[in-house]
Write an enzyme that holds these catalytic residues in place. Sequence first.
Site, PDB file in Angstrom:
ATOM      1  N   GLU A 147      -3.965   6.861  16.755  1.00 33.04           N
ATOM      2  CA  GLU A 147      -2.511   6.792  16.616  1.00 33.04           C
ATOM      3  C   GLU A 147      -1.823   7.691  17.639  1.00 33.04           C
ATOM      4  OE1 GLU A 147      -0.774   5.334  12.703  1.00 33.04           O
ATOM      5  OE2 GLU A 147      -1.860   7.188  12.403  1.00 33.04           O
ATOM      6  N   LYS A 179       0.944  -1.059  -0.055  1.00 33.60           N
ATOM      7  CA  LYS A 179       0.002  -0.143   0.002  1.00 33.60           C
ATOM      8  C   LYS A 179       0.972   1.274  -0.003  1.00 33.60           C
ATOM      9  CE  LYS A 179      -0.187   1.548   4.749  1.00 33.60           C
ATOM     10  NZ  LYS A 179      -0.682   2.811   5.230  1.00 33.60           N
ATOM     11  N   HIS A 215      -1.424  -4.471   5.613  1.00 26.91           N
ATOM     12  CA  HIS A 215      -0.980  -5.492   6.893  1.00 26.91           C
ATOM     13  C   HIS A 215      -1.784  -5.006   7.914  1.00 26.91           C
ATOM     14  CE1 HIS A 215       1.522  -1.776   7.477  1.00 26.91           C
ATOM     15  NE2 HIS A 215       1.803  -2.220   8.708  1.00 26.91           N
ATOM     16  N   HIS A 268      -7.710   1.379   5.780  1.00 25.35           N
ATOM     17  CA  HIS A 268      -7.550   0.551   6.920  1.00 25.35           C
ATOM     18  C   HIS A 268      -9.133   0.670   7.756  1.00 25.35           C
ATOM     19  CE1 HIS A 268      -3.559   0.222   6.802  1.00 25.35           C
ATOM     20  NE2 HIS A 268      -3.241   1.433   7.205  1.00 25.35           N
TER      21      HIS A 268
END
Lengths: 501, 501
Positions: free
Chosen positions: A218, A150, A180, A242
């Site tokens: 995050e 990505k 991932h 995501h």
Amino acid sequence: MAPGDHRHLFVIFGGTGDLARRKLIPSIYRLITEDGLGDDCVILGVGSGDLDDDEYRSWTREVLVEAGFPQREVSSWSDRNVHFQRVPRDADSLDELSERIATIEDEHGLPGNRVFYLALPPAVFPSTMTRLGEAGLHESPGWARLVVEKPFGSDQASASALNELVHRWFDEEQVYRIDHYLGKETVQNLLTFRFANPLFENVWNRDRIESIEITVAEELGIGDRAGYYESAGALRDMVQNHLTQVLTLVAMEPPVSFNANQIRNEKVKVIEAIAPIAEESIVFGQYEAGTIDGEGVRAYRAEDGVDEASKTPTFVGVRLEVDTWRWQGVPFYLRTGKRLPRRLTEIAVTFRQPPLCIFHGHRDSCGIEPNVLLITLQPDEGFTLRFNVKAPGEPLTIDSQALRFSHDDAYGELPDAYQALILDVIEGDQTLFVRGDEAEASWRVYDDLLDHPCEPYPYVGGTWGPATLDASLALGGTEWTGERERARDAGDGTAPIDPRS
Amino acid sequence: MAPGDHRHLFVIFGGTGDLARRKLIPSIYRLITEDGLGDDCVILGVGSGDLDDDEYRSWTREVLVEAGFPQREVSSWSDRNVHFQRVPRDADSLDELSERIATIEDEHGLPGNRVFYLALPPAVFPSTMTRLGEAGLHESPGWARLVVEKPFGSDQASASALNELVHRWFDEEQVYRIDHYLGKETVQNLLTFRFANPLFENVWNRDRIESIEITVAEELGIGDRAGYYESAGALRDMVQNHLTQVLTLVAMEPPVSFNANQIRNEKVKVIEAIAPIAEESIVFGQYEAGTIDGEGVRAYRAEDGVDEASKTPTFVGVRLEVDTWRWQGVPFYLRTGKRLPRRLTEIAVTFRQPPLCIFHGHRDSCGIEPNVLLITLQPDEGFTLRFNVKAPGEPLTIDSQALRFSHDDAYGELPDAYQALILDVIEGDQTLFVRGDEAEASWRVYDDLLDHPCEPYPYVGGTWGPATLDASLALGGTEWTGERERARDAGDGTAPIDPRS
């Protein structure tokens, strides 16, 4: 391992790059030494550096020691199975690489199975792809698989162009678009939770569910990635891939079977059912200076390489509707941000209130808490179930309680995501990889919103995002179901403290 | 306490009996001293003993010390508010009692509110009731309430006759048929669990639920109650009242409000919907000698006062069907026994399997565990939820896990059942009491089965009941969902050991 001939050449474009160093080499090493891949895997690093095989082998050993493996254990692993081929950045063709591959396959007696892992920046992806195809690397007596990192494009048009380029030489069944972020275990856990528990799946619809919130928070800022991030922003970097991936897993219909294409069919259907997003259903934010874990953090506009008048959003809150029979009318709130108080990925499912409060008369108002299922994916997988019980004594008072299941407590920490994904590529399992039409459909949802011309709302670093008029989209997190649950877990029963106030 | 004039005379027939000693006097004492009833309650013990007020007061103090209250604390409590009236067993009339009541009410300035608590053996209930009515005790300027202990009759005809007798003098709104087995908190907890948690209530039906098991297990034998038990047996002693009460709470429709008559309306509807019980749907057992907690226990037929060829069942397993739109086709298993391995009351709700096993291909057979909700009422209230998660690693394997909520852990132990029930009588709340039509309907379900002519199956004391061909009704407990859950809780993952094998 699944049955089949797994002997193959694993070709890493960007063989000495950051991804190879941090993830690929350690993951392949584990697969070879711990998961029985052994001599079935021959590695060929490809890069612009002037290294020979021995120098590359020595580099991979350093990488493994860096990753925590003991020196004596790694000292002999790459003597035979690791090779390197230099390809200058400005190389006209990959003919030399093609010859090298033939030589190595011959030398190792490989059947011609090849993995091409493009661990490259997006900018050089199209040219490398073209040269790879023109050199005929994909044509071999065995299977050939292409792994693409990505981001896959930067909007629908570019993703569509990339798909066209890839499909010039590779069938979709050969292409592994890696994302991932969720990890194999997490995706499988989520699908198992849904489809092995009729208790929950039976109420997984618009009749029973009030709203669903998906949060990816995050703690980190942008680090040294200003070059990429300034033109990407949170919508491209996190929401399009995501959060939308999590949404598809939460909202999908039961697949016909637990099979790559069946699952991906259902995921694409969810994306295609997302209604156009109204302007008032999205909020952008950008972090200002603040404090996280007691340490001061810079404002986004003060980060190295960021324009001091940048309008790039580092926070997005968006309300989606999935127009299916199952979900029509149920709001899905997707929220993500950098420099939030902590790292987490979670799904908060709030169930509807009882249709009738039979406890009226025993309290001024019914006012019971809704049932909430809080599924956490990171950092500690598991779920929390909030339910109501009677508090002892008179008058009849309803009390809210919660139970928590922690996957880590039950099973220990999950293995690294990359290792499982690489094994899937070798075994030919595409379930966890984004299909071409899925990538395009996912861009299409956000295409009109990608280049946000307005000033984003500011928020203090280390808080739960900007204060806006629409609290469901962003309001310092105090309205977020997951955050309310955590505040209760902490035992104070109150909403989290907002450092700004 | 609820608003209203609570000043009353609490008349205990059987004022020096076992129930008064163990339950009534200690409960009323707590209500007076801890729950603010204070001078609102004047006690009049009625009995055949030759006691005066002072002697009775002294007896109540002994009873309280026996119940664990400190001597100095109870030394003055009954100086004023406790009285005794002797009524010979063979008294023709209660005119003397009537005069005494008038005197006491006058003396204490009571408004004429009266509780008549018949803490008497069933045999003397009709005669006492008749004399009470003929003496006009129920006629007063205030309210009059009649509390009747279980068992209420011994079959439908006798229950019906008792109702007729009672209703000659008391309206149904004045009658409190007590069945303390569940306790107020437990009933309210169960109703709250159902009607304040849409997550569970939404799947509470035949589409989602495979079966429901209700178990009331006793460790005790019959003690010194052979006289009563020989003619009663487990069906009369436990199934017709306690287990059927639990069934009604589990199976009832949501009431219009949390109100005595609305709730009892719904309970009666459940009982009336129970289909006739086929002969092959019921199993009777009788305990033989065995071992409980390392101590040898006698066979039922060897108990004092039991016929050595007695066919009285001490164990019953019965499969019921509740023919409503909600429950048609779902088996309800009711099981109870004396001399089982431990005391417990629980409800095991087993949900249906997923309609389709999408995990096929990853295992030889799908073989996942059903979702189970195990609601425990005694001794530790709470619930256990069994669900499926993915075990880490490959191949995809579904693993069963459970979460437990303990009411005791969250709130501490529950108060005594009698105390709350007596307060309800004083406050006029009939919710927890069995209505006349309910008692009759409940007898009607079992009427044809009450006098079991066959030899019951033997089972070893301290095991989970007899082995029969129909394992769902009785098979040493190994097939019982709750027992399977407990075996897992114990960490060995196996079925419980049957001492016979």
